[in-house]
Design a protein around this motif. Structure first.
Motif, PDB file in Angstrom:
ATOM      1  N   MET A   1      38.991  31.801  45.406  1.00 46.90           N
ATOM      2  CA  MET A   1      38.424  32.864  44.581  1.00 46.90           C
ATOM      3  C   MET A   1      37.268  33.577  45.265  1.00 46.90           C
ATOM      4  O   MET A   1      37.085  34.775  45.082  1.00 46.90           O
TER       5      MET A   1
ATOM      6  N   ARG B   1      35.661  29.654  37.756  1.00 53.20           N
ATOM      7  CA  ARG B   1      35.500  31.050  37.325  1.00 53.20           C
ATOM      8  C   ARG B   1      34.003  31.407  37.226  1.00 53.20           C
ATOM      9  O   ARG B   1      33.544  32.428  37.734  1.00 53.20           O
TER      10      ARG B   1
ATOM     11  N   GLU C   1      40.185  25.821  44.702  1.00 52.30           N
ATOM     12  CA  GLU C   1      40.163  26.957  43.771  1.00 52.30           C
ATOM     13  C   GLU C   1      38.999  27.885  44.095  1.00 52.30           C
ATOM     14  O   GLU C   1      39.158  29.107  44.159  1.00 52.30           O
TER      15      GLU C   1
ATOM     16  N   THR D   1      32.367  31.511  40.729  1.00 54.41           N
ATOM     17  CA  THR D   1      32.781  32.725  41.443  1.00 54.41           C
ATOM     18  C   THR D   1      32.074  33.952  40.878  1.00 54.41           C
ATOM     19  O   THR D   1      31.637  34.831  41.625  1.00 54.41           O
TER      20      THR D   1
END
Ligand code: PGA
Length: 254
Positions: A29, A244, A25, A247
């Motif tokens: 990203m 998230r 992931e 990133t």
């Protein structure tokens, strides 16, 4: 120009599959978000290193690191992992001297000097952690503590060796506490560290050294911290476990 680095420290979290899932992931990203001289490093438990290094192939701005390595080359040290083993997985970095290692595993500056030598000899770049405890800060000893950690841990390195080292300033009172150093407090120490490096080596070496801030760094406080002249990125614990958030921290340099 010195490298900007956002490094994640997963600590003792995530089983094998969870780690691979999170890393995939994160790579997806961040791959288009890493600009200029920036790199992203993920420091996972040993069990993930080889697989993550395989997944990171093809992304020259994503690197893998371990969180520790033994000071000896090899031998009868049941349960330990050598620097050579770490390097053989494809990992390029190793965190040394994290305050949790200093506190829970009794790692002192002398031991860390030996670990640094062995890591360097085996082609690993140390992310060398330093930082004062709350008591030391309250007693106004933080500059002395940092100076001693630098001198005893790294002072013996040649210029060539020192150029492989990344420094992480992590005030112990800010790690995992949600209490972050203010941008001014962090900048003050980072400038002090750079000055110590200039005195020990020279200004050019100091200017080329990447110095990270660590301790409750998150997407909200990272912009102000990373805007400081001597803060070149972060060593991220809790927030590196959320793709998230991690990133968003990587993107601060865009
Ligand atoms: P934290 O940890 O971001 O969870 O405070 C930082 C670290 O220990 O490297």
């Amino acid at each position: 120009m010195r490298k900007k680095i956002v490094a994640g420290n997963w600590k003792m979290n995530l089983d094998y599959n969870e780690g691979l899932a999170l890393f995939s992931e994160v790579v997806n990203m961040v791959k288009d978000e890493i600009t200029g001289s920036q790199i992203t490093v993920v420091c996972s438990p040993y069990i993930h290193l080889h697989s993550l290094a395989q997944l990171a192939k093809g992304y020259d701005k994503v690197a893998i690191g371990a969180q520790n390595a033994h000071q000896n080359e090899s031998g009868a040290y049941t349960g330990e992992i050598s620097a050579k083993m770490v390097r053989s997985t494809g990992a390029e970095y190793v965190i040394l001297g994290h305050s949790e290692r200093r506190q829970y595993f009794g790692e002192d500056n002398q031991l860390l000097a030996a670990k640094t030598d062995t890591a360097l000899k085996n082609g690993l770049k140390p992310i060398f952690c330093i930082g004062e405890t709350l008591e030391e800060r309250e007693a106004d000893q933080h500059f002395d503590v940092i100076k001693t950690q630098l001198k005893e841990g790294l002072g013996h390195l040649s210029t060539e060796q020192f150029e492989q080292v990344v420094i992480a300033y992590e005030p112990v009172w800010a790690i995992g506490t949600g209490k972050t150093a203010s941008a001014e407090q962090a900048q003050e120490i980072h400038a002090f560290i750079r000055n110590e490096i200039a005195e020990a080596y020279n200004q050019e070496v100091a200017d080329n050294t990447t110095i990270l801030y660590g301790g409750s760094c998150n997407p909200k406080n990272a912009p102000e911290l990373f805007a400081q002249a001597d803060i070149d990125g972060g060593l991220i614990g809790g927030a590196s476990l959320k793709s998230r958030d991690f990133t968003d921290i990587v993107k601060v340099f865009n």
